[in-house]
Enzyme design. Sequence first.
Site, PDB file in Angstrom:
ATOM      1  N   HIS A  72       0.856  -1.183   0.000  1.00 58.06           N
ATOM      2  CA  HIS A  72       0.000   0.000   0.000  1.00 58.06           C
ATOM      3  C   HIS A  72       0.893   1.234   0.000  1.00 58.06           C
ATOM      4  CE1 HIS A  72      -3.849  -1.967   1.830  1.00 58.06           C
ATOM      5  NE2 HIS A  72      -3.215  -2.788   1.020  1.00 58.06           N
ATOM      6  N   GLU A 127       0.898   3.908   1.756  1.00 62.68           N
ATOM      7  CA  GLU A 127       1.332   4.358   3.078  1.00 62.68           C
ATOM      8  C   GLU A 127       2.479   3.502   3.617  1.00 62.68           C
ATOM      9  OE1 GLU A 127      -3.285   4.597   3.190  1.00 62.68           O
ATOM     10  OE2 GLU A 127      -1.738   3.471   2.128  1.00 62.68           O
ATOM     11  N   CYS A 173      -6.303   2.146   5.558  1.00 59.77           N
ATOM     12  CA  CYS A 173      -6.948   0.921   6.018  1.00 59.77           C
ATOM     13  C   CYS A 173      -6.386   0.567   7.401  1.00 59.77           C
ATOM     14  CB  CYS A 173      -6.682  -0.208   5.020  1.00 59.77           C
ATOM     15  SG  CYS A 173      -4.960  -0.781   5.038  1.00 59.77           S
ATOM     16  N   CYS A 197      -2.490   0.069   7.397  1.00 59.85           N
ATOM     17  CA  CYS A 197      -1.724   1.302   7.231  1.00 59.85           C
ATOM     18  C   CYS A 197      -1.896   2.241   8.418  1.00 59.85           C
ATOM     19  CB  CYS A 197      -2.131   1.981   5.933  1.00 59.85           C
ATOM     20  SG  CYS A 197      -1.737   0.985   4.473  1.00 59.85           S
TER      21      CYS A 197
END
Length: 166
Positions: free
Chosen positions: A58, A60, A88, A91
Amino acid sequence: MSQRQARYSDLMDVALIEARAAGERGDIPIGAVVVDGDGQVLSVASNRREIDSDPTAHAEILALRAAAQRRGDWRLGDCTLLVTVEPCPMCAGASVLARISTLVIGTWNEQYGAAGSRWDLVRDRRLNHQLEVVSGVRTEECSQLLREFLADRRGDVEDAPYSGAR
């Protein structure tokens, strides 16, 4: 617009560029930027789950890793993480563990968000660290980018769980 808000808007532009690049690669268009306490950009990243075949790739996570490596320290206590979409749970948890001081969100994610919409991991008092959350930075652009991607890929733009500022 305050100087801080203007700075966040400029940095969110960098995150949006990254998000668009992710979308062009077939990944969910999310971009992230980490800046230190002096406002220096430490890292920039976008989603790479598809291209890397990595469920943890991801934006992040990649931005936090790169910032920590650049600094030579996993503690990013004076840093700000800007992301086009609310993180999410994975993260959000990584942001807490990295001791990020401020999280700046472009648009909320009502389905998977863990910084105030669905869950609020980043401000959970049971954890050893809480983040300041700033929302509403370039919201319409961040939300529209996701809606267009989902409409092109899935045809479900009307049900997209991304919303504006709170």
